[in-house]
Design a protein around this motif. Structure first.
Motif, mmCIF file in Angstrom:
data_model
loop_
_atom_site.group_PDB
_atom_site.id
_atom_site.type_symbol
_atom_site.label_atom_id
_atom_site.label_comp_id
_atom_site.label_asym_id
_atom_site.label_seq_id
_atom_site.Cartn_x
_atom_site.Cartn_y
_atom_site.Cartn_z
ATOM 1 N N VAL A 57 -30.047 12.081 13.095
ATOM 2 C CA VAL A 57 -29.175 10.895 13.031
ATOM 3 C C VAL A 57 -29.342 10.067 14.304
ATOM 4 C CG1 VAL A 57 -26.774 10.112 12.924
ATOM 5 C CG2 VAL A 57 -27.522 12.018 11.482
ATOM 6 N N LEU A 58 -29.395 10.732 15.451
ATOM 7 C CA LEU A 58 -29.583 10.014 16.719
ATOM 8 C C LEU A 58 -30.924 9.289 16.745
ATOM 9 C CD1 LEU A 58 -28.184 12.668 19.218
ATOM 10 C CD2 LEU A 58 -27.113 10.509 18.554
ATOM 11 N N ALA A 59 -31.980 9.949 16.274
ATOM 12 C CA ALA A 59 -33.303 9.312 16.238
ATOM 13 C C ALA A 59 -33.279 8.100 15.309
ATOM 14 C CB ALA A 59 -34.361 10.314 15.789
ATOM 15 N N HIS A 60 -32.638 8.239 14.154
ATOM 16 C CA HIS A 60 -32.547 7.144 13.190
ATOM 17 C C HIS A 60 -31.763 5.976 13.779
ATOM 18 C CE1 HIS A 60 -30.719 5.159 9.580
ATOM 19 N NE2 HIS A 60 -32.011 5.087 9.308
ATOM 20 N N GLU A 61 -30.641 6.267 14.419
ATOM 21 C CA GLU A 61 -29.828 5.207 15.011
ATOM 22 C C GLU A 61 -30.556 4.520 16.158
ATOM 23 O OE1 GLU A 61 -26.080 7.004 15.963
ATOM 24 O OE2 GLU A 61 -25.430 7.012 13.876
ATOM 25 N N ALA A 62 -31.303 5.271 16.941
ATOM 26 C CA ALA A 62 -32.083 4.672 18.030
ATOM 27 C C ALA A 62 -33.152 3.745 17.469
ATOM 28 C CB ALA A 62 -32.716 5.765 18.886
ATOM 29 N N LEU A 63 -33.778 4.162 16.377
ATOM 30 C CA LEU A 63 -34.789 3.323 15.741
ATOM 31 C C LEU A 63 -34.165 2.025 15.228
ATOM 32 C CD1 LEU A 63 -37.598 2.772 14.586
ATOM 33 C CD2 LEU A 63 -36.884 4.028 12.549
ATOM 34 N N LYS A 64 -33.024 2.124 14.568
ATOM 35 C CA LYS A 64 -32.345 0.922 14.078
ATOM 36 C C LYS A 64 -32.020 -0.020 15.224
ATOM 37 C CE LYS A 64 -28.791 2.206 11.784
ATOM 38 N NZ LYS A 64 -27.663 2.522 10.902
ATOM 39 N N ALA A 65 -31.523 0.521 16.325
ATOM 40 C CA ALA A 65 -31.185 -0.308 17.485
ATOM 41 C C ALA A 65 -32.428 -0.973 18.068
ATOM 42 C CB ALA A 65 -30.481 0.530 18.544
ATOM 43 N N ALA A 66 -33.523 -0.230 18.140
ATOM 44 C CA ALA A 66 -34.768 -0.792 18.679
ATOM 45 C C ALA A 66 -35.293 -1.909 17.782
ATOM 46 C CB ALA A 66 -35.814 0.308 18.819
ATOM 47 N N LEU A 67 -35.213 -1.735 16.475
ATOM 48 C CA LEU A 67 -35.670 -2.776 15.551
ATOM 49 C C LEU A 67 -34.801 -4.022 15.656
ATOM 50 C CD1 LEU A 67 -36.510 -0.627 12.403
ATOM 51 C CD2 LEU A 67 -38.127 -1.693 13.984
ATOM 52 N N ASP A 68 -33.495 -3.827 15.749
ATOM 53 C CA ASP A 68 -32.585 -4.965 15.914
ATOM 54 C C ASP A 68 -32.875 -5.707 17.218
ATOM 55 O OD1 ASP A 68 -31.318 -4.442 13.509
ATOM 56 O OD2 ASP A 68 -29.627 -3.377 14.435
ATOM 57 N N ASP A 69 -33.103 -4.958 18.292
ATOM 58 C CA ASP A 69 -33.424 -5.567 19.580
ATOM 59 C C ASP A 69 -34.725 -6.350 19.498
ATOM 60 O OD1 ASP A 69 -33.084 -5.859 22.546
ATOM 61 O OD2 ASP A 69 -34.941 -4.677 22.542
ATOM 62 N N TYR A 70 -35.733 -5.788 18.877
ATOM 63 C CA TYR A 70 -37.026 -6.467 18.726
ATOM 64 C C TYR A 70 -36.846 -7.774 17.964
ATOM 65 C CZ TYR A 70 -41.769 -7.510 17.251
ATOM 66 O OH TYR A 70 -42.959 -8.141 17.003
ATOM 67 N N LYS A 71 -36.138 -7.717 16.845
ATOM 68 C CA LYS A 71 -35.954 -8.925 16.039
ATOM 69 C C LYS A 71 -35.188 -9.993 16.812
ATOM 70 C CE LYS A 71 -35.527 -8.655 11.548
ATOM 71 N NZ LYS A 71 -35.049 -8.326 10.192
ATOM 72 N N THR A 72 -34.201 -9.583 17.586
ATOM 73 C CA THR A 72 -33.418 -10.533 18.385
ATOM 74 C C THR A 72 -34.303 -11.199 19.440
ATOM 75 O OG1 THR A 72 -31.375 -9.294 18.032
ATOM 76 C CG2 THR A 72 -31.438 -10.780 19.938
ATOM 77 N N ARG A 73 -35.081 -10.376 20.160
ATOM 78 C CA ARG A 73 -35.937 -10.926 21.213
ATOM 79 C C ARG A 73 -37.028 -11.836 20.652
ATOM 80 N NH1 ARG A 73 -38.938 -7.224 23.673
ATOM 81 N NH2 ARG A 73 -38.349 -5.504 22.345
ATOM 82 N N LYS A 74 -37.485 -11.581 19.445
ATOM 83 C CA LYS A 74 -38.533 -12.402 18.827
ATOM 84 C C LYS A 74 -37.963 -13.551 18.021
ATOM 85 C CE LYS A 74 -42.006 -10.034 20.312
ATOM 86 N NZ LYS A 74 -42.982 -10.576 21.224
ATOM 87 N N GLY A 75 -36.644 -13.617 17.904
ATOM 88 C CA GLY A 75 -36.014 -14.693 17.148
ATOM 89 C C GLY A 75 -36.228 -14.590 15.642
ATOM 90 N N LEU A 76 -36.335 -13.374 15.164
ATOM 91 C CA LEU A 76 -36.585 -13.154 13.728
ATOM 92 C C LEU A 76 -35.290 -12.990 12.962
ATOM 93 C CD1 LEU A 76 -39.524 -10.627 14.089
ATOM 94 C CD2 LEU A 76 -39.674 -13.064 13.647
#
Length: 78
Positions: free
Chosen positions: A59-78
């Motif tokens: 669950v922690l690995a999954h949540e970390a992945l979700k957070a990383a994807l959200d951060d990436y999309k935010t930084r790229k303006g997606l």
């Protein structure tokens, strides 16, 4: 499409294994696909199971992945 993934995990062997497996499972997949079709159960299955008291590691690995994807999309303006 995700071409590479890395992680930094502090914790037990199960946490490290879950994080490592998550990085392997996401390579070659699309970000949008992962946000809607990726679960911690896939991590557990790929590991061949985890003891019930260690499921939280997936669950922690999954949540970390979700957070990383959200951060990436935010930084790229997606």
């Amino acid at each position: 499409i995700i071409t590479d993934a890395k992680f930094k995990t502090f914790g037990c062997g199960s946490a490290i294994a879950a994080s490592s497996m998550a990085t392997e499972l996401i390579k070659g997949r699309k970000i949008d696909d992962l946000q809607s079709n990726f679960t911690n159960d896939q991590i557990v299955d790929a590991l061949g199971g985890l003891p019930p008291v260690k499921i939280h590691c997936s669950v922690l690995a999954h949540e970390a992945l979700k957070a990383a994807l959200d951060d990436y999309k935010t930084r790229k303006g997606l």
